[in-house]
Scaffold this active site. Structure first.
Site, PDB file in Angstrom:
ATOM      1  N   SER A  47      46.171  45.820  46.223  1.00 52.15           N
ATOM      2  CA  SER A  47      46.924  45.872  44.945  1.00 52.15           C
ATOM      3  C   SER A  47      46.461  47.363  44.424  1.00 52.15           C
ATOM      4  O   SER A  47      45.329  47.749  44.495  1.00 52.15           O
ATOM      5  CB  SER A  47      46.551  44.776  44.192  1.00 52.15           C
ATOM      6  N   TYR A  89      40.511  40.349  38.671  1.00 55.55           N
ATOM      7  CA  TYR A  89      41.517  40.086  39.629  1.00 55.55           C
ATOM      8  C   TYR A  89      41.373  41.451  40.601  1.00 55.55           C
ATOM      9  O   TYR A  89      41.130  41.532  41.921  1.00 55.55           O
ATOM     10  CB  TYR A  89      42.857  40.223  39.109  1.00 55.55           C
ATOM     11  N   LYS A 113      40.325  42.027  44.661  1.00 48.15           N
ATOM     12  CA  LYS A 113      40.771  42.697  45.938  1.00 48.15           C
ATOM     13  C   LYS A 113      39.951  43.729  46.497  1.00 48.15           C
ATOM     14  O   LYS A 113      39.977  44.011  47.684  1.00 48.15           O
ATOM     15  CB  LYS A 113      42.361  43.178  45.330  1.00 48.15           C
TER      16      LYS A 113
HETATM   17  P1  NAD Z   1      52.655  34.424  44.345  1.00 42.90           P
HETATM   18  O1  NAD Z   1      51.431  33.759  43.285  1.00 42.90           O
HETATM   19  O2  NAD Z   1      53.893  34.228  44.200  1.00 42.90           O
HETATM   20  O3  NAD Z   1      52.119  33.945  45.667  1.00 42.90           O
HETATM   21  C1  NAD Z   1      50.582  33.427  45.791  1.00 42.90           C
HETATM   22  C2  NAD Z   1      51.170  32.316  47.042  1.00 42.90           C
HETATM   23  O4  NAD Z   1      49.542  31.895  47.462  1.00 42.90           O
HETATM   24  C3  NAD Z   1      51.444  31.150  46.095  1.00 42.90           C
HETATM   25  O5  NAD Z   1      52.351  30.384  46.737  1.00 42.90           O
HETATM   26  C4  NAD Z   1      50.087  30.188  45.989  1.00 42.90           C
HETATM   27  O6  NAD Z   1      50.540  29.025  45.946  1.00 42.90           O
HETATM   28  C5  NAD Z   1      49.181  30.537  47.196  1.00 42.90           C
HETATM   29  N1  NAD Z   1      47.819  30.181  46.976  1.00 42.90           N
HETATM   30  C6  NAD Z   1      47.168  31.039  46.027  1.00 42.90           C
HETATM   31  N2  NAD Z   1      45.809  30.594  46.327  1.00 42.90           N
HETATM   32  C7  NAD Z   1      45.822  29.874  47.744  1.00 42.90           C
HETATM   33  C8  NAD Z   1      44.681  29.205  48.344  1.00 42.90           C
HETATM   34  N3  NAD Z   1      43.422  29.131  47.914  1.00 42.90           N
HETATM   35  N4  NAD Z   1      45.201  28.526  49.437  1.00 42.90           N
HETATM   36  C9  NAD Z   1      46.360  28.286  49.807  1.00 42.90           C
HETATM   37  N5  NAD Z   1      47.532  29.042  49.041  1.00 42.90           N
HETATM   38  C10 NAD Z   1      47.134  29.801  48.107  1.00 42.90           C
HETATM   39  O7  NAD Z   1      52.156  35.966  44.443  1.00 42.90           O
HETATM   40  P2  NAD Z   1      52.919  37.127  45.093  1.00 42.90           P
HETATM   41  O8  NAD Z   1      53.200  38.070  44.088  1.00 42.90           O
HETATM   42  O9  NAD Z   1      53.711  36.592  46.146  1.00 42.90           O
HETATM   43  O10 NAD Z   1      51.518  38.092  45.845  1.00 42.90           O
HETATM   44  C11 NAD Z   1      51.330  38.105  46.924  1.00 42.90           C
HETATM   45  C12 NAD Z   1      49.925  38.809  47.199  1.00 42.90           C
HETATM   46  O11 NAD Z   1      50.288  40.047  46.891  1.00 42.90           O
HETATM   47  C13 NAD Z   1      48.599  38.288  46.392  1.00 42.90           C
HETATM   48  O12 NAD Z   1      47.726  38.362  47.319  1.00 42.90           O
HETATM   49  C14 NAD Z   1      48.693  39.318  45.131  1.00 42.90           C
HETATM   50  O13 NAD Z   1      47.369  39.564  44.811  1.00 42.90           O
HETATM   51  C15 NAD Z   1      49.123  40.575  46.183  1.00 42.90           C
HETATM   52  N6  NAD Z   1      49.639  41.366  45.053  1.00 42.90           N
HETATM   53  C16 NAD Z   1      50.891  41.030  44.427  1.00 42.90           C
HETATM   54  C17 NAD Z   1      51.516  41.944  43.447  1.00 42.90           C
HETATM   55  C18 NAD Z   1      52.786  41.806  42.745  1.00 42.90           C
HETATM   56  O14 NAD Z   1      53.183  42.412  41.741  1.00 42.90           O
HETATM   57  N7  NAD Z   1      53.293  40.608  42.894  1.00 42.90           N
HETATM   58  C19 NAD Z   1      51.118  43.358  43.414  1.00 42.90           C
HETATM   59  C20 NAD Z   1      49.904  43.673  44.269  1.00 42.90           C
HETATM   60  C21 NAD Z   1      49.254  42.811  45.149  1.00 42.90           C
HETATM   61  C1  WQD Z   2      54.904  46.945  34.054  1.00 45.05           C
HETATM   62  C2  WQD Z   2      54.874  47.954  32.742  1.00 45.05           C
HETATM   63  C3  WQD Z   2      53.855  47.056  30.786  1.00 45.05           C
HETATM   64  C4  WQD Z   2      55.708  43.261  30.356  1.00 45.05           C
HETATM   65  C5  WQD Z   2      50.666  44.193  37.517  1.00 45.05           C
HETATM   66  C6  WQD Z   2      49.345  44.187  37.727  1.00 45.05           C
HETATM   67  C7  WQD Z   2      48.980  44.845  38.960  1.00 45.05           C
HETATM   68  C8  WQD Z   2      49.858  44.421  40.192  1.00 45.05           C
HETATM   69  C9  WQD Z   2      51.530  44.715  39.756  1.00 45.05           C
HETATM   70  C10 WQD Z   2      48.904  42.672  41.406  1.00 45.05           C
HETATM   71  C11 WQD Z   2      53.698  48.278  31.814  1.00 45.05           C
HETATM   72  C12 WQD Z   2      55.285  46.805  30.565  1.00 45.05           C
HETATM   73  C13 WQD Z   2      55.432  44.211  30.852  1.00 45.05           C
HETATM   74  C14 WQD Z   2      56.316  43.027  29.082  1.00 45.05           C
HETATM   75  C15 WQD Z   2      56.268  45.487  28.849  1.00 45.05           C
HETATM   76  N1  WQD Z   2      49.967  43.020  40.232  1.00 45.05           N
HETATM   77  N2  WQD Z   2      55.522  45.600  30.176  1.00 45.05           N
HETATM   78  N3  WQD Z   2      56.805  44.113  28.464  1.00 45.05           N
HETATM   79  O1  WQD Z   2      50.824  45.951  34.872  1.00 45.05           O
HETATM   80  O2  WQD Z   2      51.950  47.765  36.099  1.00 45.05           O
HETATM   81  O3  WQD Z   2      50.888  45.754  37.291  1.00 45.05           O
HETATM   82  O4  WQD Z   2      51.568  43.914  38.468  1.00 45.05           O
HETATM   83  O5  WQD Z   2      48.407  43.180  41.992  1.00 45.05           O
HETATM   84  O6  WQD Z   2      47.603  44.427  39.598  1.00 45.05           O
HETATM   85  O7  WQD Z   2      48.583  44.769  36.850  1.00 45.05           O
HETATM   86  O8  WQD Z   2      53.173  45.609  35.983  1.00 45.05           O
HETATM   87  O9  WQD Z   2      55.166  44.557  35.411  1.00 45.05           O
HETATM   88  O10 WQD Z   2      53.068  43.867  33.972  1.00 45.05           O
HETATM   89  O11 WQD Z   2      54.097  46.027  33.633  1.00 45.05           O
HETATM   90  O12 WQD Z   2      56.438  46.585  28.255  1.00 45.05           O
HETATM   91  O13 WQD Z   2      56.969  42.018  28.613  1.00 45.05           O
HETATM   92  O14 WQD Z   2      55.893  46.937  31.601  1.00 45.05           O
HETATM   93  O15 WQD Z   2      53.026  47.332  29.806  1.00 45.05           O
HETATM   94  O16 WQD Z   2      53.582  49.452  31.303  1.00 45.05           O
HETATM   95  P1  WQD Z   2      51.672  46.273  35.921  1.00 45.05           P
HETATM   96  P2  WQD Z   2      53.914  44.928  34.781  1.00 45.05           P
END
Ligand code: NAD
Ligand code: WQD
Length: 349
Positions: free
Chosen positions: A123, A151, A155
């Site tokens: 991330s 979090y 990572k």
């Molecule tokens: P999500 O929560 O939709 O999906 C995660 C899935 O993993 C879920 O289905 C959950 O039930 C499962 N899970 C969690 N812990 C588990 C465990 N111990 N055993 C088995 N299953 C488990 O999240 P997402 O948005 O799809 O994110 C996927 C990956 O990408 C995560 O590792 C997250 O940290 C990373 N990531 C997401 C974002 C984002 O903005 N969505 C950004 C950067 C990184």
């Molecule tokens: C985007 C922008 C908020 C909600 C997050 C995690 C990061 C990664 C990606 C997992 C920001 C603004 C948001 C709202 C708003 N995830 N906002 N009103 O914070 O960039 O990143 O998701 O790895 O770790 O921190 O994404 O979508 O929460 O926010 O104004 O109700 O929108 O302040 O500027 P962010 P976000």
């Protein structure tokens, strides 16, 4: 191909893409943050079955090892993790336990079964409040990680463990993909982002306002040093995100050691840009109110994601309007997310 977290937001889209490209897919998910019904939709879109679905916590080493015993796994895409930044500050131990413990449990099963290819979901949050590369420009992979919440630390810890394991297990090939802000949905409208409860993230919140589930958006901060005063992020379509994983898998075979790539578009969009784009594709007005900054947010976070393009040719193709259009399509067809969607009996392990 084993996909952990395959029922989640990004994992489910990855399963469709992998099935579409001929991969056999096995899913492991404990459904702590997803619903099993999602996988029926994956199969419906792909027109193919997921090979097997195991409802288990990847920290359950015996159960996970039994999955590797039953299937000939050649690579793992590891999405399973908890991902809510705010929650991680209230439940730090659970986050380390799930995200780091889940990853070491997976590595142990892979080592035991001599599975040598892993793609890990990392991330942009591990860059902390760096807030832009040199001169406020895009951040590349050389930016020193400086996580500011459990979090993000989980990572970064996983990345460090993976790097060290690679040093001592020379045949292992690991790719860490540091996603910026994956958003959007599958163009069919069958798959998308369905956060339980109140969305933390911008795009699902905007979508729920557009569909009438929520009254108005609170824009966190209108006084950032950006052109319109709202914070800038690098939004990336979830289909572009998952395509990068497949491109990576095509290249990992025969490689060894660890590589790290950013995944983003390199284009920054402000909160107001997102509201405008979403309003335009949905034809709905998005009422909003500008409130104070959200603690921990930075003004600008944009990727320099050119390294993976130079190495393997991946480049994103979908713009912000497409991200909003597809997120809206999903939200309009599924105003309450996946709640109430049908489950095919008898296909779960
Ligand atoms: P999500 O929560 O939709 O999906 C995660 C899935 O993993 C879920 O289905 C959950 O039930 C499962 N899970 C969690 N812990 C588990 C465990 N111990 N055993 C088995 N299953 C488990 O999240 P997402 O948005 O799809 O994110 C996927 C990956 O990408 C995560 O590792 C997250 O940290 C990373 N990531 C997401 C974002 C984002 O903005 N969505 C950004 C950067 C990184
Ligand atoms: C985007 C922008 C908020 C909600 C997050 C995690 C990061 C990664 C990606 C997992 C920001 C603004 C948001 C709202 C708003 N995830 N906002 N009103 O914070 O960039 O990143 O998701 O790895 O770790 O921190 O994404 O979508 O929460 O926010 O104004 O109700 O929108 O302040 O500027 P962010 P976000």
């Amino acid at each position: 191909m084993l996909v952990t977290g395959g029922a989640g937001f990004i994992g489910s889209h990855a399963c469709v893409d992998l099935l579409d490209h001929g991969y056999e897919v096995i899913v492991v998910d404990d459904h702590s943050h997803s619903t099993p019904q999602v996988l029926n939709r994956v199969e419906r879109i792909a027109g193919r079955f997921v090979g097997a679905v195991y409802e288990l916590d990847i920290r359950d080493r015996r159960a996970l090892s039994a999955v590797f015993d039953r299937h000939s796994v050649d690579a793992v895409v590891h999405f399973a993790a908890h991902k809510a930044v705010g929650e991680s500050t209230r439940m730090p131990v659970q986050y380390y336990d799930n995200n780091v413990g889940g990853t070491t449990s997976l590595l142990s099963a892979m080592h035991e079964h001599d599975v040598r290819q892993l793609v890990f979901s990392s991330s942009c949050s591990l860059y902390g409040d760096t807030g832009g590369g040199p001169d406020g420009g895009p951040l590349d992979e050389s930016t020193p990680p400086a996580p500011v919440n459990p979090y993000a630390s989980s990572k970064w810890l996983c990345e460090q463990i993976l790097a060290d394991v690679c040093r001592h297990w020379p045949e292992l090939a690991v790719l860490c993909l540091r996603y910026f802000n994956p958003v959007g949905a599958h163009p069919s409208g069958l798959l998308g982002e369905d956060p339980g409860g109140t969305p933390d993230n911008l795009m699902p919140y905007v979508a729920q306002v557009a569909v009438g589930r929520r009254k108005q958006l609170r824009v966190f901060g209108g006084d950032y040093p950006t052109p319109d005063g709202t914070a800038i992020r690098d939004y990336l379509h979830v289909m572009d995100t998952v395509e990068a994983h497949r491109v990576a898998l095509d290249h990992l075979a025969g490689e060894s050691g660890m590589r790290v790539f950013n995944l983003g578009t390199g284009t920054g969009s402000s909160v107001l840009d997102v509201i405008t784009a979403f309003g335009s594709v949905s034809g709905r007005t998005i009422p909003y109110e500008i409130v104070g900054r959200r603690p921990g947010d930075v003004a600008r976070l944009v990727a320099d994601a050119s390294a993976i393009g130079r190495a393997w040719g991946w480049r994103p193709t979908r713009d912000l309007s497409t991200m909003c259009r597809d997120a809206w399509h999903f939200q309009r067809l599924n105003p309450n997310g996946y709640a109430g969607s049908a489950r095919r009996p008898g296909r779960r392990e």
